[in-house]
Design a protein around this motif. Structure first.
Motif, PDB file in Angstrom:
ATOM      1  N   UNK A  43       0.865  -1.098  -0.047  1.00  0.00           N
ATOM      2  CA  UNK A  43      -0.048  -0.061  -0.008  1.00  0.00           C
ATOM      3  C   UNK A  43       0.821   1.184  -0.062  1.00  0.00           C
ATOM      4  N   UNK A  44       1.720   1.293   0.737  1.00  0.00           N
ATOM      5  CA  UNK A  44       3.004   2.350   1.027  1.00  0.00           C
ATOM      6  C   UNK A  44       3.630   2.638  -0.573  1.00  0.00           C
ATOM      7  N   UNK A  45       3.876   1.435  -1.290  1.00  0.00           N
ATOM      8  CA  UNK A  45       4.475   1.526  -2.553  1.00  0.00           C
ATOM      9  C   UNK A  45       3.348   2.181  -3.433  1.00  0.00           C
ATOM     10  N   UNK A  46       2.140   1.527  -3.331  1.00  0.00           N
ATOM     11  CA  UNK A  46       1.320   2.264  -4.371  1.00  0.00           C
ATOM     12  C   UNK A  46       1.148   3.756  -4.163  1.00  0.00           C
ATOM     13  N   UNK A  47       1.037   4.202  -2.891  1.00  0.00           N
ATOM     14  CA  UNK A  47       0.842   5.757  -2.542  1.00  0.00           C
ATOM     15  C   UNK A  47       2.170   6.354  -3.006  1.00  0.00           C
ATOM     16  N   UNK A  48       3.344   5.567  -3.163  1.00  0.00           N
ATOM     17  CA  UNK A  48       4.394   6.382  -3.666  1.00  0.00           C
ATOM     18  C   UNK A  48       4.449   6.462  -5.160  1.00  0.00           C
ATOM     19  N   UNK A  49       3.973   5.525  -5.854  1.00  0.00           N
ATOM     20  CA  UNK A  49       3.689   5.436  -7.255  1.00  0.00           C
ATOM     21  C   UNK A  49       2.614   6.555  -7.648  1.00  0.00           C
ATOM     22  N   UNK A  50       1.565   6.559  -6.938  1.00  0.00           N
ATOM     23  CA  UNK A  50       0.432   7.431  -7.007  1.00  0.00           C
ATOM     24  C   UNK A  50       0.995   8.627  -6.987  1.00  0.00           C
ATOM     25  N   UNK A  51       1.771   9.249  -5.903  1.00  0.00           N
ATOM     26  CA  UNK A  51       2.481  10.495  -5.937  1.00  0.00           C
ATOM     27  C   UNK A  51       3.022  10.809  -7.336  1.00  0.00           C
ATOM     28  N   UNK A  52       4.101   9.983  -7.508  1.00  0.00           N
ATOM     29  CA  UNK A  52       4.729  10.142  -8.804  1.00  0.00           C
ATOM     30  C   UNK A  52       3.891  10.208 -10.163  1.00  0.00           C
ATOM     31  N   UNK A  53       2.950   9.320 -10.327  1.00  0.00           N
ATOM     32  CA  UNK A  53       2.102   9.274 -11.524  1.00  0.00           C
ATOM     33  C   UNK A  53       1.469  10.696 -11.353  1.00  0.00           C
ATOM     34  N   UNK A  54       0.695  10.947 -10.420  1.00  0.00           N
ATOM     35  CA  UNK A  54      -0.009  12.404 -10.499  1.00  0.00           C
ATOM     36  C   UNK A  54       0.448  13.792 -10.732  1.00  0.00           C
ATOM     37  N   UNK A  55       1.663  13.862  -9.850  1.00  0.00           N
ATOM     38  CA  UNK A  55       2.349  15.234  -9.754  1.00  0.00           C
ATOM     39  C   UNK A  55       3.491  15.241 -10.879  1.00  0.00           C
TER      40      UNK A  55
ATOM     41  N   UNK B 182       6.918  15.685  -5.279  1.00  0.00           N
ATOM     42  CA  UNK B 182       5.742  15.892  -5.295  1.00  0.00           C
ATOM     43  C   UNK B 182       5.391  17.367  -4.750  1.00  0.00           C
ATOM     44  N   UNK B 183       5.892  17.882  -3.669  1.00  0.00           N
ATOM     45  CA  UNK B 183       5.842  19.049  -2.849  1.00  0.00           C
ATOM     46  C   UNK B 183       6.733  20.068  -3.700  1.00  0.00           C
ATOM     47  N   UNK B 184       7.919  19.686  -4.425  1.00  0.00           N
ATOM     48  CA  UNK B 184       8.642  20.421  -5.314  1.00  0.00           C
ATOM     49  C   UNK B 184       7.760  20.906  -6.497  1.00  0.00           C
ATOM     50  N   UNK B 185       7.256  19.896  -7.219  1.00  0.00           N
ATOM     51  CA  UNK B 185       6.291  20.170  -8.449  1.00  0.00           C
ATOM     52  C   UNK B 185       5.025  21.160  -8.121  1.00  0.00           C
ATOM     53  N   UNK B 186       4.581  20.945  -7.155  1.00  0.00           N
ATOM     54  CA  UNK B 186       3.492  21.510  -6.517  1.00  0.00           C
ATOM     55  C   UNK B 186       3.681  22.996  -6.262  1.00  0.00           C
ATOM     56  N   UNK B 187       4.928  23.213  -5.918  1.00  0.00           N
ATOM     57  CA  UNK B 187       5.251  24.636  -5.246  1.00  0.00           C
ATOM     58  C   UNK B 187       5.734  25.604  -6.687  1.00  0.00           C
ATOM     59  N   UNK B 188       5.956  24.854  -7.652  1.00  0.00           N
ATOM     60  CA  UNK B 188       6.107  25.430  -9.017  1.00  0.00           C
ATOM     61  C   UNK B 188       4.961  25.814  -9.752  1.00  0.00           C
TER      62      UNK B 188
END
Length: 164
Positions: free
Chosen positions: A50-62, A104-110
Motif C-alpha cells: 500500500x505504501x508503495x502504491x501511494x509512492x507511485x500514485x504521488x509520482x504518477x499524478x504530480x 511532489x512538493x517541489x512540483x506543486x510549489x512551482x
C-alpha cells in the motif's frame, strides 16, 4: 504533521496542509505495524505494498501527469490481478515513498492551482487535462481512503489502534 489550522481559508494552503497531514497519517498507521510485509485482509494486499502504491500514485499524478516528466513504469509492479506487489523491505519502500512525496512538493510549489496537467501522461488529446487543484484534491481523497484501509489492517494484525 498536525491537521492544518481551522483558521486557514486559502485553498492552496489547505490542500498542501492536508496532503502533508495525510502523508503523515499513513506513516503513523504503519509505525508499530506488527508485520507490514504480511497481509491481514482477504484481498491479499500488504501494508508495505500500500505504501508503495501511494509512492507511485504521488509520482504518477504530480510528476508524470502534471509536470510531464517521463518516469519509468508509472504504475509500479503488479500481479496478474492488477494489485501492486513489492519484494523490497518496508524501509526501502518508505525511503522511495518519502522521496516521491518530496518531489511532489517541489512540483506543486512551482505551479498554480489553475494550471493544467501536461499532455505527456494520461491526458493526451482529445482528453482534457485536469488542473493542479483538481489533482491535489484527488490525491488527498486517495490518501484519506487508504489511511482508513491501513487503520483496519493494523487492527486486524493486532497492532495498536491509531490515535486520531
Amino acid at each position: 504533521m498536525a491537521e492544518p489550522s481551522r483558521q486557514l481559508s486559502d485553498p492552496r494552503e489547505l490542500l498542501e496542509g492536508y496532503l502533508d497531514h495525510y502523508r503523515g497519517e499513513i506513516l503513523r498507521a504503519l509505525d508499530g505495524f506488527p508485520e507490514p510485509e504480511v497481509s491481514q485482509v482477504p484481498s491479499g494486499w500488504t501494508p508495505v505494498a500500500m505504501l508503495k502504491h501511494l509512492a507511485y500514485m504521488e509520482r504518477r499524478w504530480f510528476v508524470w501527469d502534471y509536470a510531464g516528466e517521463p518516469v519509468e513504469d508509472p504504475q509500479g509492479d503488479r500481479d496478474d490481478e492488477g494489485r501492486l506487489v513489492t519484494s523490497e523491505s518496508f524501509e526501502q519502500v518508505k525511503e522511495f515513498y518519502l522521496a516521491q512525496c518530496e518531489r511532489s512538493r517541489q512540483v506543486v510549489a512551482e505551479g498554480r492551482l489553475s494550471d493544467r496537467a501536461s499532455r505527456i501522461g494520461r491526458f493526451a488529446p482529445p482528453k482534457e487535462p485536469p488542473t493542479l487543484g483538481w489533482i491535489m484534491f484527488h490525491v488527498l481523497e486517495e490518501y484519506m481512503r487508504h489511511a482508513g484501509h491501513l487503520d483496519i489492517a493494523r487492527e486486524l494484525a493486532g497492532g495498536p489502534q491509531a490515535a486520531r
